[in-house]
Scaffold this active site. Structure first.
Site, PDB file in Angstrom:
ATOM      1  N   GLU A  41      -2.466   1.181   5.565  1.00 55.37           N
ATOM      2  CA  GLU A  41      -3.723   1.002   6.279  1.00 55.37           C
ATOM      3  C   GLU A  41      -3.505   1.211   7.767  1.00 55.37           C
ATOM      4  O   GLU A  41      -2.494   0.759   8.302  1.00 55.37           O
ATOM      5  CB  GLU A  41      -4.155  -0.456   6.062  1.00 55.37           C
ATOM      6  CG  GLU A  41      -5.603  -0.664   5.812  1.00 55.37           C
ATOM      7  CD  GLU A  41      -5.906  -2.151   5.602  1.00 55.37           C
ATOM      8  OE1 GLU A  41      -6.549  -2.465   4.604  1.00 55.37           O
ATOM      9  OE2 GLU A  41      -5.498  -2.991   6.435  1.00 55.37           O
ATOM     10  N   TYR A  93     -11.258   3.058  10.544  1.00 55.61           N
ATOM     11  CA  TYR A  93     -10.407   2.566   9.462  1.00 55.61           C
ATOM     12  C   TYR A  93      -9.904   3.747   8.637  1.00 55.61           C
ATOM     13  O   TYR A  93     -10.682   4.635   8.272  1.00 55.61           O
ATOM     14  CB  TYR A  93     -11.189   1.608   8.550  1.00 55.61           C
ATOM     15  CG  TYR A  93     -10.380   1.122   7.374  1.00 55.61           C
ATOM     16  CD1 TYR A  93      -9.714  -0.098   7.428  1.00 55.61           C
ATOM     17  CD2 TYR A  93     -10.250   1.897   6.230  1.00 55.61           C
ATOM     18  CE1 TYR A  93      -8.938  -0.533   6.373  1.00 55.61           C
ATOM     19  CE2 TYR A  93      -9.473   1.471   5.157  1.00 55.61           C
ATOM     20  CZ  TYR A  93      -8.825   0.250   5.240  1.00 55.61           C
ATOM     21  OH  TYR A  93      -8.050  -0.170   4.188  1.00 55.61           O
TER      22      TYR A  93
END
Ligand code: GDP
Ligand code: MN
Length: 381
Positions: free
Chosen positions: A189, A101
């Protein structure tokens, strides 16, 4: 403004970030063509402005171009979180060794951007925060310094990476930061950022939200993406010309106040008394009679409005000026919607006198005023 995954990936690539090869398709035939160009097993992904497409069945794999056409057809017929799927992204299917992530968003409490990384990507950051908070690595960005290369390397080391992987992964964070700066990004993201079995890092997903208030600085992008510029209705346009903060809501009580905090509090007070606001209208500081009158006029252009609550905290704004504006609107313009006025502060008595003489009721607390206006709306509905 939210960008589609494929749009965000175009920007990622422009900043030198590796993404899987592929392209957009709007029909099953196009999806087949894309898969042929790739010449390997592919992943077909719904392009909708919502997350968790994977869980909703909007991400599917295909070993052949024919199969890609078939799954594209299924996905193009879906609705995900109530949004229709108008396009799919067909990309090479990566062999995953690890899902990572990487993201940057604004931490409003810290008043800083925060760079977030985790070696446990794939699931949402909210789930990760709940299940494995120790796996989340965060760094706040000093506004005047920006995000520094050594900080990016420190982050990837803290995430558990070693050797050459440290700077390879760090460069994703640095590129995200460059994008954040270039596009006034509110949130970006990469989840998952995939480490393949042959040791490559690629952005397999992309999320990018741009601050709507900064869109005027990115007209070229809006044009390129063929997005409708943010449409303003006539009321919004007039309010912004006058420099008033104006937001329309679903209720029927227009709240006209001075100061955003007071306006918010007034909306809350209306809600607390069982009413629903139609309008947030912040006149700003130092409003004179003319400005108050204009505010009332703008508020009344919205057909949902059944009553007006004027709540003024007199400081630089003088209550007698506000009262004059209200009287002018009612007497001269003949405006007769129910109105409740509450004013405190500078020249309160004078203001009260002007309203009394004009026979306009006046209340001294916000509580009373909110409950009164809710009552009036019930009477007229
Ligand atoms: P989201 O659910 O909307 O976030 O969509 P993603 O693009 O993140 O895809 C969901 C999941 O599909 C990812 O977390 C991966 O597990 C999987 N996935 C996506 N792309 C690939 C790929 O190229 N190869 C493999 N094996 N899995 C992928
Ligand atoms: Mn994702």
């Amino acid at each position: 403004m939210k960008l589609f995954e494929h749009e965000a990936k175009d920007i990622f690539r422009n900043f030198g970030m590796p993404t899987p090869p592929g392209g957009v398709a709007r029909t099953p035939e196009e999806a087949k063509k894309r898969a042929e160009e790739i010449g390997k097993p592919v992943v077909v992904k719904a392009q909708v402005l919502t997350g968790k497409r994977g869980k909703a069945g909007g991400v599917k794999f295909a070993d052949t171009p024919e199969e890609a056409a078939k799954v594209a057809e299924q996905i193009l017929m879906m609705r995900i979180n109530d949004l229709p799927v108008e396009a799919v992204l067909v990309e090479e299917k990566l062999d995953i060794a690890q899902e990572i992530y990487a993201g940057i968003t604004i931490d409003r409490n810290e008043r800083k951007y925060v760079v977030i990384g985790s070696s446990a990507g794939g699931m949402s950051i909210e789930e990760l925060a709940a299940e494995q908070p120790e796996k989340i690595i965060k760094r706040y960005v000093e506004p005047f310094l920006g995000f520094q290369p050594f900080e990016a390397r420190e982050m990837t080391i803290a995430m558990g990476f070693k050797g050459k992987d440290i700077s390879k992964l760090a460069s994703f964070f640095l590129k995200l930061w460059k994008i954040v700066e270039a596009y006034d990004v509110e949130l970006t993201e990469i989840n998952p950022l995939i480490l393949t079995k042959d040791g490559r890092f690629l952005a397999a997903d992309a999320r990018l939200n741009i601050d709507d208030n900064a869109l005027y600085r990115h007209k070229d992008l809006i044009e390129k993406l063929k997005r409708e510029p943010v449409e303003q209705n006539e009321r919004e346009r007039r309010a912004s010309e006058e420099g008033m903060a104006y937001v329309e809501l679903d209720g029927d009580i227009a709240c006209i106040c001075n100061g955003a905090g007071l306006t918010m509090a007034t909306l809350d007070a209306v809600a607390l008394h069982g009413g629903r606001a139609s309008t947030f209208l912040d006149l700003g500081g130092g409003a004179d009679a003319e400005r108050v009158e204009k505010g009332i006029e703008i508020a009344l252009m919205y057909p949902k409005v059944k009553a007006i609550l004027i709540n003024i905290m007199g400081g630089i704004t003088r209550c007698d000026e506000v009262a004059k504006g209200i009287v002018a609107a009612r007497k001269e313009k003949g405006i007769d919607v129910p109105m409740v006025i509450r004013m405190v502060g500078t020249n309160e008595e004078e203001g009260q006198k002007i309203l009394n003489e004009a026979g306009i009721p006046f209340l001294s607390t916000m509580e009373e005023a909110a409950s009164k206006v809710v009552e009036l709306v019930k009477e007229v509905s």
